[in-house]
Design a protein around this motif. Structure first.
Motif, PDB file in Angstrom:
ATOM      1  N   ARG A   1      12.167 -74.186  -0.746  1.00  0.00           N
ATOM      2  CA  ARG A   1      11.192 -74.810  -1.625  1.00  0.00           C
ATOM      3  C   ARG A   1      11.015 -76.276  -1.230  1.00  0.00           C
ATOM      4  O   ARG A   1      11.928 -76.891  -0.694  1.00  0.00           O
ATOM      5  N   PRO A   2       9.841 -76.842  -1.536  1.00  0.00           N
ATOM      6  CA  PRO A   2       9.659 -78.278  -1.252  1.00  0.00           C
ATOM      7  C   PRO A   2      10.586 -79.111  -2.107  1.00  0.00           C
ATOM      8  O   PRO A   2      11.016 -78.699  -3.193  1.00  0.00           O
ATOM      9  N   GLU A   3      10.902 -80.295  -1.605  1.00  0.00           N
ATOM     10  CA  GLU A   3      11.809 -81.186  -2.325  1.00  0.00           C
ATOM     11  C   GLU A   3      11.215 -81.553  -3.677  1.00  0.00           C
ATOM     12  O   GLU A   3      10.046 -81.921  -3.798  1.00  0.00           O
ATOM     13  N   GLY A   4      12.038 -81.440  -4.726  1.00  0.00           N
ATOM     14  CA  GLY A   4      11.600 -81.753  -6.076  1.00  0.00           C
ATOM     15  C   GLY A   4      11.059 -80.578  -6.846  1.00  0.00           C
ATOM     16  O   GLY A   4      10.837 -80.686  -8.059  1.00  0.00           O
ATOM     17  N   ALA A   5      10.831 -79.440  -6.196  1.00  0.00           N
ATOM     18  CA  ALA A   5      10.319 -78.268  -6.897  1.00  0.00           C
ATOM     19  C   ALA A   5      11.425 -77.642  -7.726  1.00  0.00           C
ATOM     20  O   ALA A   5      12.603 -77.669  -7.329  1.00  0.00           O
ATOM     21  N   PRO A   6      11.096 -77.063  -8.877  1.00  0.00           N
ATOM     22  CA  PRO A   6      12.130 -76.432  -9.713  1.00  0.00           C
ATOM     23  C   PRO A   6      12.705 -75.194  -9.035  1.00  0.00           C
ATOM     24  O   PRO A   6      12.009 -74.481  -8.318  1.00  0.00           O
ATOM     25  N   GLY A   7      13.976 -74.942  -9.300  1.00  0.00           N
ATOM     26  CA  GLY A   7      14.638 -73.779  -8.729  1.00  0.00           C
ATOM     27  C   GLY A   7      15.521 -74.133  -7.551  1.00  0.00           C
ATOM     28  O   GLY A   7      15.551 -75.273  -7.061  1.00  0.00           O
ATOM     29  N   GLU A   8      16.272 -73.144  -7.109  1.00  0.00           N
ATOM     30  CA  GLU A   8      17.158 -73.318  -5.960  1.00  0.00           C
ATOM     31  C   GLU A   8      16.335 -73.646  -4.724  1.00  0.00           C
ATOM     32  O   GLU A   8      15.286 -73.051  -4.471  1.00  0.00           O
ATOM     33  N   ARG A   9      16.809 -74.631  -3.970  1.00  0.00           N
ATOM     34  CA  ARG A   9      16.048 -75.085  -2.781  1.00  0.00           C
ATOM     35  C   ARG A   9      15.889 -73.947  -1.774  1.00  0.00           C
ATOM     36  O   ARG A   9      14.799 -73.735  -1.238  1.00  0.00           O
ATOM     37  N   HIS A  10      16.934 -73.204  -1.516  1.00  0.00           N
ATOM     38  CA  HIS A  10      16.878 -72.108  -0.550  1.00  0.00           C
ATOM     39  C   HIS A  10      16.336 -70.855  -1.227  1.00  0.00           C
ATOM     40  O   HIS A  10      16.834 -70.430  -2.271  1.00  0.00           O
ATOM     41  N   ILE A  11      15.288 -70.277  -0.641  1.00  0.00           N
ATOM     42  CA  ILE A  11      14.690 -69.067  -1.216  1.00  0.00           C
ATOM     43  C   ILE A  11      15.253 -67.818  -0.566  1.00  0.00           C
ATOM     44  O   ILE A  11      15.752 -66.920  -1.246  1.00  0.00           O
ATOM     45  N   ALA A  12      15.206 -67.726   0.756  1.00  0.00           N
ATOM     46  CA  ALA A  12      15.684 -66.522   1.437  1.00  0.00           C
ATOM     47  C   ALA A  12      15.848 -66.822   2.916  1.00  0.00           C
ATOM     48  O   ALA A  12      15.252 -67.758   3.461  1.00  0.00           O
ATOM     49  N   THR A  13      16.661 -65.996   3.566  1.00  0.00           N
ATOM     50  CA  THR A  13      16.886 -66.057   5.009  1.00  0.00           C
ATOM     51  C   THR A  13      16.902 -64.650   5.562  1.00  0.00           C
ATOM     52  O   THR A  13      17.515 -63.752   4.965  1.00  0.00           O
ATOM     53  N   VAL A  14      16.219 -64.435   6.671  1.00  0.00           N
ATOM     54  CA  VAL A  14      16.291 -63.159   7.389  1.00  0.00           C
ATOM     55  C   VAL A  14      16.792 -63.444   8.794  1.00  0.00           C
ATOM     56  O   VAL A  14      16.539 -64.522   9.358  1.00  0.00           O
ATOM     57  N   ALA A  15      17.502 -62.482   9.364  1.00  0.00           N
ATOM     58  CA  ALA A  15      18.086 -62.661  10.691  1.00  0.00           C
ATOM     59  C   ALA A  15      17.941 -61.379  11.492  1.00  0.00           C
ATOM     60  O   ALA A  15      17.903 -60.277  10.933  1.00  0.00           O
ATOM     61  N   LEU A  16      17.843 -61.528  12.796  1.00  0.00           N
ATOM     62  CA  LEU A  16      17.677 -60.394  13.702  1.00  0.00           C
ATOM     63  C   LEU A  16      19.028 -59.752  13.973  1.00  0.00           C
ATOM     64  O   LEU A  16      19.987 -60.419  14.363  1.00  0.00           O
ATOM     65  N   SER A  17      19.114 -58.443  13.762  1.00  0.00           N
ATOM     66  CA  SER A  17      20.363 -57.721  13.983  1.00  0.00           C
ATOM     67  C   SER A  17      20.407 -57.159  15.395  1.00  0.00           C
ATOM     68  O   SER A  17      19.446 -57.257  16.163  1.00  0.00           O
ATOM     69  N   ASP A  18      21.543 -56.521  15.726  1.00  0.00           N
ATOM     70  CA  ASP A  18      21.720 -55.977  17.074  1.00  0.00           C
ATOM     71  C   ASP A  18      20.724 -54.879  17.398  1.00  0.00           C
ATOM     72  O   ASP A  18      20.355 -54.687  18.559  1.00  0.00           O
TER      73      ASP A  18
END
Length: 654
Positions: free
Chosen positions: A344-361
């Motif tokens: 999320r942008p700085e100062g926006a309500p809620g947890e700053r980190h929304i989600a992360t996806v990563a490439l698997s094997d």
């Protein structure tokens, strides 16, 4: 040892449990105790293989540890299961003596819509209306992704077809209505004034004479100085003289090559790089991902993975993306996204980190934990792995597709600069490109390229669109010269690979220091060699050292030579006239050569010069009669490039 001593020694051995027995054998049926003295080849082979396997596994583990990155298990590094929440500065200290630190460069990727009033002649009527324009101001891509994975191979001769003048009607930008808002369309009709028309006198002769007398006799001040007459010319002050001398041009440098500071690659192979960017407009996340190197299939996997993690109200404007790229497992030249995090942008309500996806094997994008926290910079930046920097050719393709330019427009841009620039060189961090196109008016007309400015290693080259009276549309630099050169610097299919430059070197065969009179461009045997420019063949046979050689005489004292050819082109001989891009022979290794390549030379008035750096004349120069109109066009385009963008309404999408 006598017999008594031998018997005593044998008795002592027997007392300790030793006894005489037959030798070891590979036959299990031999010996007094079957299955006890045979050798097992399967056991011996298994022991050796176990040892070799252990050595290989240990070597692989040490290799991974010393490399600092893995290429065997993408998932572990991408998922980053251990997440220490520590503050880590993003800025990189380039003065430290370590190869692990990577430079960080600010990136810019602005695609804006601007509006201006334009004048067009339609069916003999002059129409003035507002016209949208697309302005792109971006940093050249420092990583090659799937966006440019399918681009055609660079062929310097194929660009000849892309630099021919256009025949479409040019857009007429009206300078007399700049800064004026037009509602709808304004149609202007011109009609001749009647011969008997006499304008009404507004100012009398006596009134005009009184005004001039008052101006001449009245004092006024200049820059706070003393009074002066209206017609008196003030002499320049010392300050003015000093300023004029400081700004004076002492001379014009010719045939000077601007060479950037050399930055050695931190690795010979592709490495990892990380990009931090801001999504400033609310819209589908898939559009942003595609523009940053995700394939449609990868976007689909990410959307399915994040289906239950996205906020119910949708993503807010100004979200930050953090994308980690790495080498492809197949060894391709493109980088693939290993991990993507949404914040999320700085100062926006809620947890700053929304989600992360990563490439698997197995090539799937799965949910990952938040990577190590870093302070997001105010501007978009990218950690640059110098070994990942693409060629200028590939970078322009990558940047153009990221900003939705058509392939034909990208090819045209490359062709306009290919005569001045070696497109096979790597870009430098911070190189930029500026583009101006006509926008979509809703009438189905194709976007027209108006201006391109390319900055490489601090040197800016600008080309402006201009139409002559015969309807030919071409692009000219501020001096009125096109990008097309009189001679091509790399006249063979694909451009070849530069193996040896012009200048003194140790001869590869004779091992002595000699002047290398041209450049060596390596290519496969049989690769077509083209005439560098229009001219007449003056030499067409074998020459000692050069093997099969062709020399072409061009105008104004220019000559080119092509050596080590495997064979000549059919139908040519001394006196044959050739055009630029015509095949004159094929790459080989005849004469004094250590491998297949083209030895290419340029002479000017009999003097050998460096083909890659010598200043060559332009092939086309704008006629003097168009100079004033062209200067006006330059002013119009520069004004558009400096305008504020028009407000754009963007529909919100979850």
């Amino acid at each position: 040892m006598n017999a008594t001593q031998r018997r005593r020694h044998a008795a002592m051995l027997q007392a300790t449990g030793y006894e005489d027995g037959p030798a070891l054998t590979v036959q299990s049926t031999d010996g007094e105790i079957p299955q006890g003295r045979e050798l097992s080849f399967s056991w011996l082979s298994g022991t050796v293989l176990t040892g070799l396997t252990s050595v290989l596994l240990m070597g692989a583990a040490l290799y991974v540890s010393f490399q600092g990155q893995d290429t065997f298990s993408t998932a572990y590094a991408a998922l980053n299961l251990a997440v220490p929440r520590v503050e880590q500065p993003l800025a990189t200290d380039l003065t430290s003596k370590t190869s692990r630190l990577r430079p960080v460069a600010a990136t810019r990727s602005d695609r804006e819509i601007i509006e201006a009033a334009t004048r067009q002649i339609v069916d003999g009527r002059e129409i003035i209306r507002n016209q949208p324009f697309v302005r792109i101001n971006a940093t050249l891509a420092t990583t090659a992704t799937s966006l440019s994975a399918d681009v055609p191979a660079y062929d310097p001769v194929a660009i000849l077809n892309k630099t021919q003048p256009l025949t479409s009607a040019a857009l007429d930008i009206a300078t007399d209505v700049y800064g004026t808002d037009v509602d709808g369309e304004v149609v202007v009709n011109h009609s001749a004034m009647p011969d008997d028309f006499v304008p009404t006198r507004t100012i009398s002769d006596q009134g005009a004479a009184d005004f001039v007398r008052a101006m001449v006799g009245g004092p006024f001040t200049i820059d706070g100085g003393g009074p002066a007459l209206a017609y008196a010319a003030l002499a320049p002050t010392l300050r003015d003289l000093a300023a004029s001398q400081a700004d004076a041009v002492a001379g014009v440098a010719e045939n000077v090559t601007v060479v950037p500071k050399t930055t050695l690659a931190s690795s010979e192979t592709l490495g990892r790089t990380e990009r931090f960017l801001t999504v400033r407009e609310i819209g589908p996340l898939s559009d942003t991902l595609v523009r940053n190197g995700f394939t449609p299939a990868q976007v689909g996997m990410i959307e399915r993975t994040l289906a239950n993690l996205m906020p119910a109200a949708g993503l807010p404007a100004g979200i930050r993306l953090r994308i980690l790229y790495g080498p492809h497992s197949s060894g391709a030249a493109s980088l693939v996204p290993y991990r993507m995090s949404i914040y999320r942008p700085e100062g926006a309500p809620g947890e700053r980190h929304i989600a992360t996806v990563a490439l698997s094997d197995n090539g799937q994008y799965v949910v990952g934990l938040q990577p190590d926290w870093v302070d997001f910079p105010a501007e978009d930046v990218e950690q640059i792995n110098v070994g990942n920097l693409p060629s200028i050719y590939r970078s322009i393709w990558e940047t153009g597709r990221k900003h939705d330019l058509s392939d034909a427009t990208i090819e045209r841009i490359i062709a306009m600069f290919a005569y001045d620039i070696d497109m096979t060189k790597r870009i430098a961090a911070g190189d930029t490109i500026e583009i101006l196109e006509t926008g979509d008016t809703g009438e189905g007309a194709a976007e027209e390229l108006l201006y391109v400015g390319l900055t490489l290693s601090g040197t800016t080259r600008q080309l402006y669109r201009f139409t002559t009276d015969d309807g030919a549309v071409d692009f000219y630099d501020p001096n009125g010269e096109t990008g097309k050169r009189f001679l091509n610097r790399r006249p063979l299919e694909g451009g070849g690979t530069l193996r040896s430059r012009f200048g003194y070197r140790i001869h590869p065969i004779f091992k002595t220091r000699r002047l290398h009179t041209g450049v060596d461009l390596a290519a496969r045997t049989g690769t077509p060699i083209y005439a560098s420019g229009d001219g007449v063949i003056s030499y067409y046979k074998w020459q000692s050292g050069y093997g099969n050689k062709v020399e072409i005489q061009h105008v104004n004292g220019y000559e080119t030579a092509y050596g080590h050819m495997s064979r000549f082109a059919d139908g040519l001989s001394v006196g044959s006239r050739v055009r630029q891009g015509q095949v004159v022979g094929y790459v080989g290794s005849t004469g004094q050569s250590t491998g297949p390549h083209l030895h290419f030379e340029i002479k000017i008035n009999g003097n050998l010069v460096d083909p890659l750096s010598v200043k060559l004349p332009k092939d086309n120069v704008l006629a003097a009669q168009y100079r004033d109109e062209f200067d006006q066009t330059i002013a119009q385009i520069n004004d558009l490039m400096a305008r504020d963008p028009a407000p754009v309404s963007v529909a919100q999408s979850n």
